[in-house]
Design an enzyme around this catalytic site. Structure first.
Site, PDB file in Angstrom:
ATOM      1  CB  CYS A  73      -8.115 -18.542 -18.949  1.00 28.05           C
ATOM      2  SG  CYS A  73      -6.551 -18.568 -19.830  1.00 28.05           S
ATOM      3  CE  LYS A 129      -0.401  -4.733 -10.198  1.00 33.71           C
ATOM      4  NZ  LYS A 129       0.279  -5.025  -8.930  1.00 33.71           N
ATOM      5  CD1 TRP A 185      -2.150 -15.823 -17.418  1.00 33.96           C
ATOM      6  CD2 TRP A 185      -2.435 -13.628 -17.475  1.00 33.96           C
ATOM      7  NE1 TRP A 185      -1.029 -15.246 -16.893  1.00 33.96           N
ATOM      8  CE2 TRP A 185      -1.177 -13.906 -16.913  1.00 33.96           C
ATOM      9  CE3 TRP A 185      -2.830 -12.289 -17.610  1.00 33.96           C
ATOM     10  CZ2 TRP A 185      -0.314 -12.908 -16.485  1.00 33.96           C
ATOM     11  CZ3 TRP A 185      -1.966 -11.294 -17.181  1.00 33.96           C
ATOM     12  CH2 TRP A 185      -0.732 -11.611 -16.624  1.00 33.96           C
ATOM     13  CD  GLU A 230       3.042  -0.270  -2.826  1.00 30.35           C
ATOM     14  OE1 GLU A 230       2.951   0.337  -3.888  1.00 30.35           O
ATOM     15  OE2 GLU A 230       3.466  -1.444  -2.761  1.00 30.35           O
ATOM     16  CE  LYS A 269       4.046  -4.183  -1.412  1.00 30.32           C
ATOM     17  NZ  LYS A 269       4.635  -4.686  -2.609  1.00 30.32           N
ATOM     18  CD  GLU A 326       8.006  -5.854  -1.617  1.00 31.69           C
ATOM     19  OE1 GLU A 326       8.697  -4.979  -2.174  1.00 31.69           O
ATOM     20  OE2 GLU A 326       6.821  -6.067  -1.927  1.00 31.69           O
ATOM     21  NE  ARG A 373     -10.189 -17.499 -13.544  1.00 32.88           N
ATOM     22  CZ  ARG A 373      -9.703 -18.133 -12.482  1.00 32.88           C
ATOM     23  NH1 ARG A 373      -9.977 -17.679 -11.283  1.00 32.88           N
ATOM     24  NH2 ARG A 373      -8.961 -19.209 -12.615  1.00 32.88           N
ATOM     25  CG  HIS A 376      27.486   2.036  10.301  1.00 36.81           C
ATOM     26  ND1 HIS A 376      28.760   2.282  10.760  1.00 36.81           N
ATOM     27  CD2 HIS A 376      27.411   0.682  10.134  1.00 36.81           C
ATOM     28  CE1 HIS A 376      29.434   1.153  10.840  1.00 36.81           C
ATOM     29  NE2 HIS A 376      28.630   0.161  10.481  1.00 36.81           N
ATOM     30  CG  ASN A 386      -8.127 -21.423 -15.927  1.00 37.70           C
ATOM     31  OD1 ASN A 386      -7.054 -20.897 -16.187  1.00 37.70           O
ATOM     32  ND2 ASN A 386      -8.590 -21.523 -14.699  1.00 37.70           N
ATOM     33  N   GLY A 387      -5.827 -23.231 -17.775  1.00 34.74           N
ATOM     34  CA  GLY A 387      -4.778 -24.097 -17.241  1.00 34.74           C
ATOM     35  C   GLY A 387      -3.648 -24.237 -18.241  1.00 34.74           C
TER      36      GLY A 387
HETATM   37  O1  M6R Z   1       5.292  -3.881 -13.269  1.00 37.88           O
HETATM   38  P1  M6R Z   1       6.625  -3.753 -12.573  1.00 37.88           P
HETATM   39  O2  M6R Z   1       6.981  -4.970 -11.814  1.00 37.88           O
HETATM   40  O3  M6R Z   1       7.721  -3.354 -13.510  1.00 37.88           O
HETATM   41  O4  M6R Z   1       6.414  -2.570 -11.545  1.00 37.88           O
HETATM   42  C1  M6R Z   1       7.475  -2.093 -10.778  1.00 37.88           C
HETATM   43  C2  M6R Z   1       6.983  -1.202  -9.662  1.00 37.88           C
HETATM   44  O5  M6R Z   1       6.277  -0.110 -10.186  1.00 37.88           O
HETATM   45  C3  M6R Z   1       6.068  -1.963  -8.688  1.00 37.88           C
HETATM   46  O6  M6R Z   1       6.701  -3.080  -8.152  1.00 37.88           O
HETATM   47  C4  M6R Z   1       5.631  -1.039  -7.527  1.00 37.88           C
HETATM   48  O7  M6R Z   1       6.728  -0.732  -6.724  1.00 37.88           O
HETATM   49  C5  M6R Z   1       4.512  -1.720  -6.721  1.00 37.88           C
HETATM   50  N1  M6R Z   1       3.432  -0.813  -6.518  1.00 37.88           N
HETATM   51  C6  M6R Z   1       4.967  -2.211  -5.404  1.00 37.88           C
HETATM   52  O8  M6R Z   1       3.961  -2.798  -4.663  1.00 37.88           O
END
Ligand code: M6R
Length: 620
Positions: free
Chosen positions: A2, A615, A75, A499, A496, A492, A27, A515, A101-102
């Site tokens: 928060c 996001k 939050w 993207e 990363k 992952e 936050r 393979h 906050n906490g």
């Molecule tokens: O909010 P979510 O965790 O459900 O989102 C899932 C994916 O859209 C999310 O992890 C996406 O792959 C990210 N941009 C990866 O960095």
């Protein structure tokens, strides 16, 4: 997480406090609230569910005026986001106002005994106990009452407190949640973070754990819990506002990467006490969990990679069959789930459309659904039978980093929790693993400290890659190889990188290379090999040799002190501290995230908001 702000001065406190909150909205933004002293020295407050803008609309209709006050943007942790649970919280007589906050871990026992003593509670929050404790201890000296109150608290807090009888001051205190003092001329501030007050002062004092702060218009005093005075000189901050919102980091993604030790520490503090794991909000009976004959883990993107790691964890230590699936595949393929299946859905945002649809599908088939989720009050958290919150705090960068390691940490603890319920691990073994787990924050900090200065090794490798990429006429790309519990980390790392840097990257289980993908190896690919000490270490060494024999560039992630692997003539080395193989994915995620970050930065891309992405993906 928060955000809190306190102001004591001669200007319009409402304007300063609401502007400060807007700068702290990163936050949390479930609800916001403000309290000020009016001319008669009474406490007046407004609070509202939603973002700070909702609060300012209320303030337009029902204005407040005053020159001293406190404010909060929330939050949610304890209690759903609504007007009542919004801060500030008051004592029985509305003479004391508190923003916090906490998390107060022992709030329930404190609340129970305060109720017996006759206190009336209005909200479901943990914070409200602080207002009532201060009320209980107040004998004409607010600072003293706060000191006594915080000694009763377990957990984490940064607080601002005001009392009707002392309308010239605010008291602050901190333990494990950030709090700073802004020192001005004829005005002083308290805040969770510098951006909230940077417009007014650049002279900052950092409050440490166990310190109590007393500010009025002219004075700032800091004392310890025994009441002894601590002399602290302000430090001059030279940041501009843009920099400050990111806490001095150039991007939210980098800030969030560096927040990971704190996030894991918070998970440990919230979940582990007396060598036991607690999931207070879980709401699925232990019997139901034990009874599950199989587990399906369903998620998208990064959350799916955490889920795939969860498959390795749960199968190894609970001996239950587990499969992991992407939400968009799960829901359209007539999955075999029924009342004997525990479905775990994982989502940072809690709003991902595919995961929400998968959750509904699983419930329709009578499976119990457990959500591992970061956002309280989100659709996925609300619609699941049970939920475990990851407590990663708001994640702003589109590329998920701290939410991923928080999901991994939560899955580890859930695995050990299940292992205890199912008696698939001995009490001693669980204790031993929990002790190892508790070391993760310091190992994360150690790893991050190697890469915090400009021009660090990973930044340097990224620069080399860009030059190589241009020389190869853009033929270079990334291949990530790993085995066993780190195979999902290979996926992952590749996600990363692609993207945020728009460069082709693939993750593969290293054993699969022969393979097919081996056909790609010539002098163009950069092959990221996760070759830390593990059961499959020797196999990974062989894979590295196969890549080297075909001219590939190898970036190896190795265990610190592993000199023998260097004989393989690795092109680049990233070493991480030694850690139990089972927990290694959390630590190995760090260099993968940093490599993606630095490559994208070399190419000058918009790291926090990469093209075509959102996001929270609320469309199917
Ligand atoms: O909010 P979510 O965790 O459900 O989102 C899932 C994916 O859209 C999310 O992890 C996406 O792959 C990210 N941009 C990866 O960095």
């Amino acid at each position: 997480m928060c955000g809190i702000v306190g102001y004591v001065g001669r200007k319009d406190a409402v304007d300063i406090l609401t502007k400060g909150l807007k700068r702290l909205e990163y936050r949390g933004y479930d609800s916001a609230g403000i309290a000020v002293f009016n001319d008669a020295g009474e406490i007046l407050f407004r609070k509202k569910k939603g973002k700070v803008n909702e609060l300012t609309q209320v303030l337009e209709k029902e204005p407040l005026a005053g020159t001293i006050g406190i404010s909060h943007t929330r939050w949610s942790t304890h209690g759903v986001p609504n007007d009542v649970n919004a801060h500030p919280h008051l004592d029985c007589k509305s003479e004391i106002a508190v923003v916090h906050n906490g998390i107060i871990e022992n709030f329930q026992e404190l609340k129970d005994s305060l109720i017996i003593e006759g206190h009336n509670f209005a909200s479901d929050t943990d914070t409200e106990v602080i207002a009532h404790l201060v009320e209980k201890f107040y004998e004409g000296n607010l600072e003293e009452a706060v000191r006594k109150a915080v000694k009763e608290l377990r957990g984490s807090y940064a607080i601002c407190v005001m009392h009707k009888n002392e309308p010239d001051r605010i008291i602050g205190a901190r333990l494990d949640s950030p709090l700073i003092i802004g020192v001005g001329k004829d005005e002083n501030f308290l805040a969770s973070d510098i951006p909230a007050i940077l417009e007014y002062t650049r002279d900052i004092v950092y409050v440490k754990n166990g310190e109590i702060v007393n500010i009025d218009v002219e004075n700032v005093t800091v004392k310890n819990l025994d009441g002894a005075r601590i002399e602290k000189a302000p430090e001059r901050i030279e940041w501009d506002i843009g920099q400050a919102e990111k806490g001095g980091f150039s991007h939210f993604m980098l800030k969030e990467i560096f927040e990971q030790p704190e996030v894991i520490k918070k998970i440990i503090n919230t979940r582990i006490s007396d060598d036991s794991i607690h999931f207070d909000e879980l709401k699925i009976d232990e019997d139901e969990l034990v009874k599950a004959r199989n587990i399906a883990i369903v998620a998208c993107g990064t959350a799916y990679h955490a889920g795939l790691t969860g498959k390795y964890m749960l199968e190894e230590y609970t001996r239950t069959p587990v499969w992991a699936d992407t939400s968009s595949e799960f829901r359209y393929r007539d999955p075999i789930v029924n009342k004997d299946t525990l479905v775990i859905v994982i989502s940072q945002s809690g709003e991902t459309a595919d995961t929400l649809a998968a959750l509904r599908e699983a419930r329709k088939r009578n499976a119990k659904v457990l959500a591992i989720c970061n956002v309280l009050g989100s659709s996925i958290a609300r619609e699941s039978d049970g939920v475990i919150f990851t407590h990663a705090g708001p994640e702003i960068a589109v590329a998920s980093t701290k939410a991923y390691t928080a999901q991994l940490a939560t899955l580890y603890l859930f695995t050990l929790y299940m292992a205890k319920l199912k008696c698939s691990l001995s009490e001693e073994k669980i204790k031993e693993l929990l002790n190892e787990f508790k070391n993760i924050p310091s190992l994360l900090s150690e790893t991050l400290s190697r890469y915090e200065v400009e021009g660090n090794e990973i930044a340097h490798y990224a620069r080399d890659f860009k030059a190589y990429y241009e020389k190869s006429h853009t033929k270079s790309f990334f291949l990530y190889l790993a085995r066993n519990i780190n195979y999902p980390n290979a996926l992952e790392g590749a996600l990363k990188l692609k993207e945020i840097s728009y460069i082709s990257a693939e993750g593969y289980p290293a054993g699969e290379m022969k393979h097919g993908p081996i056909a790609l190896i010539d002098e163009n690919p950069w092959v990221i090999c996760i070759a830390t000490k593990s059961r499959t270490y020797e196999k990974m060494r062989s894979n590295i040799q196969e890549v080297k024999a075909r001219g590939g560039i190898v970036v190896a992630i190795i265990t610190t002190g592993d000199e023998s692997i260097k004989s393989l003539k690795l092109n680049y080395i990233i070493d991480i501290p030694e850690i139990h193989e089972f927990f290694s994915p959390i630590l190995i995620a760090i260099p993968l995230q940093l490599l993606a970050y630095y490559v994208a930065r070399e190419f000058g891309y918009d790291i926090d908001q990469p093209r075509n992405l959102a996001k929270s993906v609320t469309v199917e």
